[in-house]
Design an enzyme around this catalytic site. Sequence first.
Site, PDB file in Angstrom:
ATOM      1  N   LYS A  81       0.877  -1.115   0.038  1.00  0.00           N
ATOM      2  CA  LYS A  81      -0.019   0.008   0.005  1.00  0.00           C
ATOM      3  C   LYS A  81       0.963   1.199   0.126  1.00  0.00           C
ATOM      4  O   LYS A  81       1.967   1.178   0.659  1.00  0.00           O
ATOM      5  CB  LYS A  81      -0.663  -0.138   1.354  1.00  0.00           C
ATOM      6  CG  LYS A  81      -1.840   0.973   1.437  1.00  0.00           C
ATOM      7  CD  LYS A  81      -2.784   0.448   2.722  1.00  0.00           C
ATOM      8  CE  LYS A  81      -3.900   1.383   2.838  1.00  0.00           C
ATOM      9  NZ  LYS A  81      -5.025   0.791   3.858  1.00  0.00           N
ATOM     10  N   SER A 157      -9.480   0.657   2.926  1.00  0.00           N
ATOM     11  CA  SER A 157      -8.668   1.345   2.014  1.00  0.00           C
ATOM     12  C   SER A 157      -7.463   0.651   1.227  1.00  0.00           C
ATOM     13  O   SER A 157      -7.133   1.345   0.648  1.00  0.00           O
ATOM     14  CB  SER A 157      -8.155   2.769   2.984  1.00  0.00           C
ATOM     15  OG  SER A 157      -7.249   2.143   3.691  1.00  0.00           O
ATOM     16  N   SER A 181      -9.615  -2.078   6.806  1.00  0.00           N
ATOM     17  CA  SER A 181      -8.890  -1.779   5.522  1.00  0.00           C
ATOM     18  C   SER A 181      -8.042  -3.148   5.037  1.00  0.00           C
ATOM     19  O   SER A 181      -7.747  -2.927   3.916  1.00  0.00           O
ATOM     20  CB  SER A 181      -8.094  -0.568   5.577  1.00  0.00           C
ATOM     21  OG  SER A 181      -8.989   0.665   5.588  1.00  0.00           O
TER      22      SER A 181
END
Length: 467
Positions: A81, A157, A181
């Site tokens: 990420k 996310s 997330s």
Amino acid sequence: MTTSDILARPGHAIADDVNARRLSARAVAEAALAAIAAGNEALGAFTDVTAERALAEADRVDARVAAGESLPLAGVPYSVKNLFDVEGIATRAGSKINRDRPPAARDAALIERMTVAGAVLVGAVNMGEYAYDFTGENAHDGASRNPHDPGRMSGGSSGGSGTSVAAGMAALSLGSDTNGSIRVPASFCGLYGLKPTFGRLSRARTFPFVHSLDHLGPLARSPRDLALVLDALQGPDADDPALIDRPPVAAVDALDGGTGDLRIAVAGGYFRAGAGPEALAAVAHVAEALGATREVDIPIAAAARSAAYLITTSESSALHLDRLRSRAGDFDPDTRDRFLSGAMVPAPWYLAAQRLRAAAKAAFASLFETVDVILAPATPFPALKSGTRMVEIGGATLPARPNIGIFTQPISFVGLPVVAVPVWLPGAALPIGVQVVAPAWREDIALRVAEALHQSGATSAPVAALT
């Protein structure tokens, strides 16, 4: 072996082949880079592809193996990420404003540990702005699309993490989980995802969202891969003051322990009332596979979710206050408005929410005196269509973006370890996840259950058949 053959294999199988020199790490890296080149424009997973670095790392892995080393993640391609620092790349955290930051001078602590274990970084992936998102949609980088149906959300996310692994562009990904997330994209994209106990893994050199709730962890297509990564990433780190000094858990060694000695229960009450029919069916499917018939209520879950929401919006708005004052127009309006609302939360409300954590932790600890594992839905429904703004949850019509994680937030709030497992219901076109929740510091138990489900075929995480 073709590119798709290589990348359809779970990470542990790739590592076995590289360690045995049946496959070179360079061949794996080249296959992953080719898959990214072929599919990323349509799926929007990667924001930065680290091709040169990946090939150099792969060559170093091949040299280490040739010299006699056996590496737990030898040649396994993975993504991160883009809130993890990657040397030479600005840490964007999904934002427009962070693009002005200088490139990171050093990798995040967990990336350094992945390198030691022999994994090969192929790039940084898309995410919700500042991690404040459950959809996988980003106003600046576009959506990370669901490989099983590109018209649907990947979840967030850590949306790019979910997309990159489900599409076979990477075998593993590292994401963050503040309120769900990791588990939401695992549920939407059909993957296994691990949120370790709060304080288990170092967060050094990652961009924060909510200090008292942020966790880091892996997504993968097998529980064994999650266990390999957890074992590689544990350990003390003076650069993260929130890291708790606990003995490492032997995750891989515990995997094949079975579930015969475990007391497994299904969460009812709050976790049933807000769940759609697919979520309820998925939990029932997992419970039946495990022979779990007991249902437990967790009355404090609703309050825990509300308190998690208050803490999230309060702490994150404080972090971004200067940006809100100087560059409010450079935020995604949805994210900005939630930050602004957090700035107006009265301090006594925030303190009351933090005080509730002690009561919630005590309630869960009491429950874990009578059970070893709790099953609960990961999301209320399978992946929504992209752009969905409102959802039906528990008979109410609510904004989609902040409410997809209603079942993951109460667990994050008390910091317990969870593995999300992917269920494909008969005839279903999309997967949906179930949370396997264990007592604090017992990631090994959650992983044992996930491995038993995986071995029995009750859960699976196939690479998406891209068209």
